[in-house]
Design a protein around this motif. Structure first.
Motif, PDB file in Angstrom:
ATOM      1  N   VAL A 151       0.847  -1.196   0.000  1.00 60.53           N
ATOM      2  CA  VAL A 151       0.000   0.000   0.000  1.00 60.53           C
ATOM      3  C   VAL A 151       0.879   1.242   0.000  1.00 60.53           C
ATOM      4  N   THR A 152       0.554   2.166  -0.888  1.00 57.63           N
ATOM      5  CA  THR A 152       1.276   3.423  -0.983  1.00 57.63           C
ATOM      6  C   THR A 152       0.299   4.588  -1.028  1.00 57.63           C
ATOM      7  N   GLU A 153       0.613   5.640  -0.287  1.00 63.10           N
ATOM      8  CA  GLU A 153      -0.208   6.843  -0.317  1.00 63.10           C
ATOM      9  C   GLU A 153      -0.069   7.585  -1.643  1.00 63.10           C
ATOM     10  N   ALA A 154       0.952   7.254  -2.432  1.00 59.18           N
ATOM     11  CA  ALA A 154       1.184   7.919  -3.715  1.00 59.18           C
ATOM     12  C   ALA A 154       0.123   7.549  -4.755  1.00 59.18           C
ATOM     13  N   ARG A 155      -0.681   6.536  -4.468  1.00 57.15           N
ATOM     14  CA  ARG A 155      -1.696   6.087  -5.425  1.00 57.15           C
ATOM     15  C   ARG A 155      -3.027   5.936  -4.663  1.00 57.15           C
ATOM     16  N   PRO A 156      -3.650   7.049  -4.233  1.00 61.83           N
ATOM     17  CA  PRO A 156      -4.831   6.963  -3.375  1.00 61.83           C
ATOM     18  C   PRO A 156      -6.020   6.238  -4.013  1.00 61.83           C
ATOM     19  N   GLY A 157      -6.156   6.289  -5.321  1.00 63.38           N
ATOM     20  CA  GLY A 157      -7.270   5.607  -5.981  1.00 63.38           C
ATOM     21  C   GLY A 157      -7.120   4.102  -6.031  1.00 63.38           C
ATOM     22  N   ALA A 158      -5.929   3.613  -5.890  1.00 66.39           N
ATOM     23  CA  ALA A 158      -5.628   2.171  -5.907  1.00 66.39           C
ATOM     24  C   ALA A 158      -4.421   1.957  -5.010  1.00 66.39           C
ATOM     25  N   PRO A 159      -4.625   2.057  -3.695  1.00 59.12           N
ATOM     26  CA  PRO A 159      -3.467   2.099  -2.797  1.00 59.12           C
ATOM     27  C   PRO A 159      -2.648   0.825  -2.704  1.00 59.12           C
ATOM     28  N   GLY A 160      -3.256  -0.351  -2.947  1.00 59.31           N
ATOM     29  CA  GLY A 160      -2.496  -1.588  -2.781  1.00 59.31           C
ATOM     30  C   GLY A 160      -3.156  -2.765  -3.458  1.00 59.31           C
ATOM     31  N   TYR A 161      -2.539  -3.919  -3.297  1.00 56.23           N
ATOM     32  CA  TYR A 161      -3.013  -5.166  -3.899  1.00 56.23           C
ATOM     33  C   TYR A 161      -3.839  -5.892  -2.845  1.00 56.23           C
ATOM     34  N   GLU A 162      -5.006  -6.360  -3.221  1.00 56.46           N
ATOM     35  CA  GLU A 162      -5.936  -6.893  -2.238  1.00 56.46           C
ATOM     36  C   GLU A 162      -6.065  -8.404  -2.276  1.00 56.46           C
ATOM     37  N   TYR A 163      -5.918  -8.994  -1.105  1.00 48.82           N
ATOM     38  CA  TYR A 163      -6.285 -10.390  -0.868  1.00 48.82           C
ATOM     39  C   TYR A 163      -7.770 -10.326  -0.534  1.00 48.82           C
ATOM     40  N   GLN A 164      -8.588 -10.780  -1.463  1.00 46.88           N
ATOM     41  CA  GLN A 164     -10.033 -10.673  -1.305  1.00 46.88           C
ATOM     42  C   GLN A 164     -10.575 -11.674  -0.298  1.00 46.88           C
ATOM     43  N   MET A 165     -11.512 -11.218   0.524  1.00 46.76           N
ATOM     44  CA  MET A 165     -12.244 -12.063   1.464  1.00 46.76           C
ATOM     45  C   MET A 165     -13.722 -11.759   1.234  1.00 46.76           C
ATOM     46  N   ILE A 166     -14.479 -12.746   0.752  1.00 45.59           N
ATOM     47  CA  ILE A 166     -15.879 -12.512   0.407  1.00 45.59           C
ATOM     48  C   ILE A 166     -16.658 -13.806   0.613  1.00 45.59           C
ATOM     49  N   ASP A 167     -17.940 -13.695   0.865  1.00 47.08           N
ATOM     50  CA  ASP A 167     -18.791 -14.879   1.004  1.00 47.08           C
ATOM     51  C   ASP A 167     -19.080 -15.424  -0.388  1.00 47.08           C
ATOM     52  N   ASP A 168     -18.173 -16.246  -0.884  1.00 48.63           N
ATOM     53  CA  ASP A 168     -18.285 -16.806  -2.238  1.00 48.63           C
ATOM     54  C   ASP A 168     -19.601 -17.545  -2.472  1.00 48.63           C
ATOM     55  N   LEU A 169     -20.202 -18.062  -1.414  1.00 51.57           N
ATOM     56  CA  LEU A 169     -21.408 -18.884  -1.562  1.00 51.57           C
ATOM     57  C   LEU A 169     -22.697 -18.075  -1.553  1.00 51.57           C
ATOM     58  N   SER A 170     -22.608 -16.785  -1.300  1.00 52.58           N
ATOM     59  CA  SER A 170     -23.793 -15.934  -1.243  1.00 52.58           C
ATOM     60  C   SER A 170     -24.337 -15.639  -2.640  1.00 52.58           C
ATOM     61  N   GLU A 171     -25.645 -15.690  -2.779  1.00 55.00           N
ATOM     62  CA  GLU A 171     -26.295 -15.323  -4.050  1.00 55.00           C
ATOM     63  C   GLU A 171     -25.959 -13.880  -4.429  1.00 55.00           C
ATOM     64  N   ASP A 211       3.380  -3.963  -9.774  1.00 54.14           N
ATOM     65  CA  ASP A 211       4.827  -4.038  -9.568  1.00 54.14           C
ATOM     66  C   ASP A 211       5.129  -4.199  -8.079  1.00 54.14           C
ATOM     67  N   LYS A 212       6.275  -4.740  -7.769  1.00 54.60           N
ATOM     68  CA  LYS A 212       6.709  -4.899  -6.371  1.00 54.60           C
ATOM     69  C   LYS A 212       7.077  -3.544  -5.811  1.00 54.60           C
ATOM     70  N   LEU A 213       6.617  -3.275  -4.596  1.00 56.12           N
ATOM     71  CA  LEU A 213       7.046  -2.084  -3.891  1.00 56.12           C
ATOM     72  C   LEU A 213       6.963  -2.327  -2.399  1.00 56.12           C
ATOM     73  N   THR A 214       7.710  -1.551  -1.657  1.00 48.37           N
ATOM     74  CA  THR A 214       7.636  -1.586  -0.208  1.00 48.37           C
ATOM     75  C   THR A 214       6.463  -0.712   0.191  1.00 48.37           C
ATOM     76  N   GLY A 215       5.591  -1.237   1.046  1.00 45.07           N
ATOM     77  CA  GLY A 215       4.411  -0.464   1.407  1.00 45.07           C
ATOM     78  C   GLY A 215       3.787  -0.940   2.707  1.00 45.07           C
ATOM     79  N   HIS A 216       2.719  -0.295   3.033  1.00 48.12           N
ATOM     80  CA  HIS A 216       1.969  -0.601   4.247  1.00 48.12           C
ATOM     81  C   HIS A 216       1.082  -1.830   4.023  1.00 48.12           C
ATOM     82  N   ILE A 217       0.503  -2.311   5.109  1.00 52.66           N
ATOM     83  CA  ILE A 217      -0.519  -3.355   5.075  1.00 52.66           C
ATOM     84  C   ILE A 217      -1.789  -2.725   5.629  1.00 52.66           C
TER      85      ILE A 217
END
Length: 177
Positions: free
Chosen positions: A49-69, A149-155
């Motif tokens: 996560v980087t503040e330099a890209r506020p519209g897309a701050p980082g790469y997301e590991y998605q967590m969602i109820d896959d079984l929900s309609e 791309d790889k970057l050092t960032g926040h979580i």
């Protein structure tokens, strides 16, 4: 929008509390956590996560109820353990249903990233690879230079307003850091 209850971190439903972000930035790391969602829930953990890209701050590991309609029409690259809307996880991932605890892990070493779910590696990719670039180009993140791309960032623990519980959050950096 967030509370600590009985040693668990809770994202309260329907209340905007904002994202929680680490002070420290990480390059190579292993992040482990356990989580459970309310039925129909959606949330995620972002890294690089980087503040330099506020519209897309980082790469997301998605967590969602896959079984929900509610989410039945989502593509595979928007389901649990995906690199959100960029790369899908294994189709046979060992996901437990909403209301039950899942264990997740992100491992970043050099130019490689792994997503784990309930003890099994379900996605592996190389930052900036042709596969990642193609996934980004076909996503809403195409307009952000360097996304993937790889970057050092926040979580970051994200606030999607759905009830989500977290426990046993641990981060480890390689020795010597």
């Amino acid at each position: 929008g967030w509370s600590v209850e009985g040693g668990l971190l809770r994202k309260k439903p329907g209340i905007r509390g904002g994202d929680l972000i680490t002070e420290k930035q990480y390059g190579d790391f292993e992040l482990e956590w356990e989580w459970r969602l309310s039925p129909g829930g959606n949330n995620g953990v972002k890294y690089c996560v980087t503040e330099a890209r506020p519209g897309a701050p980082g790469y997301e590991y998605q967590m969602i109820d896959d079984l929900s309609e509610k989410w039945a029409k989502l593509p595979e690259n928007a389901r649990t353990a995906s690199f959100y809307v960029v790369l899908p996880p294994a189709a046979d991932k060992p996901l437990k249903p909403a209301g039950e605890w899942n264990a997740s892990r992100i491992v970043v070493r050099g130019d490689r990233c792994e997503h784990w779910l309930n003890g099994r590696k379900v996605l592996e990719y190389v930052f900036g690879s042709a596969e990642v670039k193609a996934g980004v180009a076909a996503s809403k993140f195409a307009k952000y230079p360097g996304f993937g791309d790889k970057l050092t960032g926040h979580i970051m623990l994200t606030d999607h307003t759905d009830e989500t519980w977290f426990r046993s959050i641990r981060i480890r950096e390689p020795a010597g850091r």
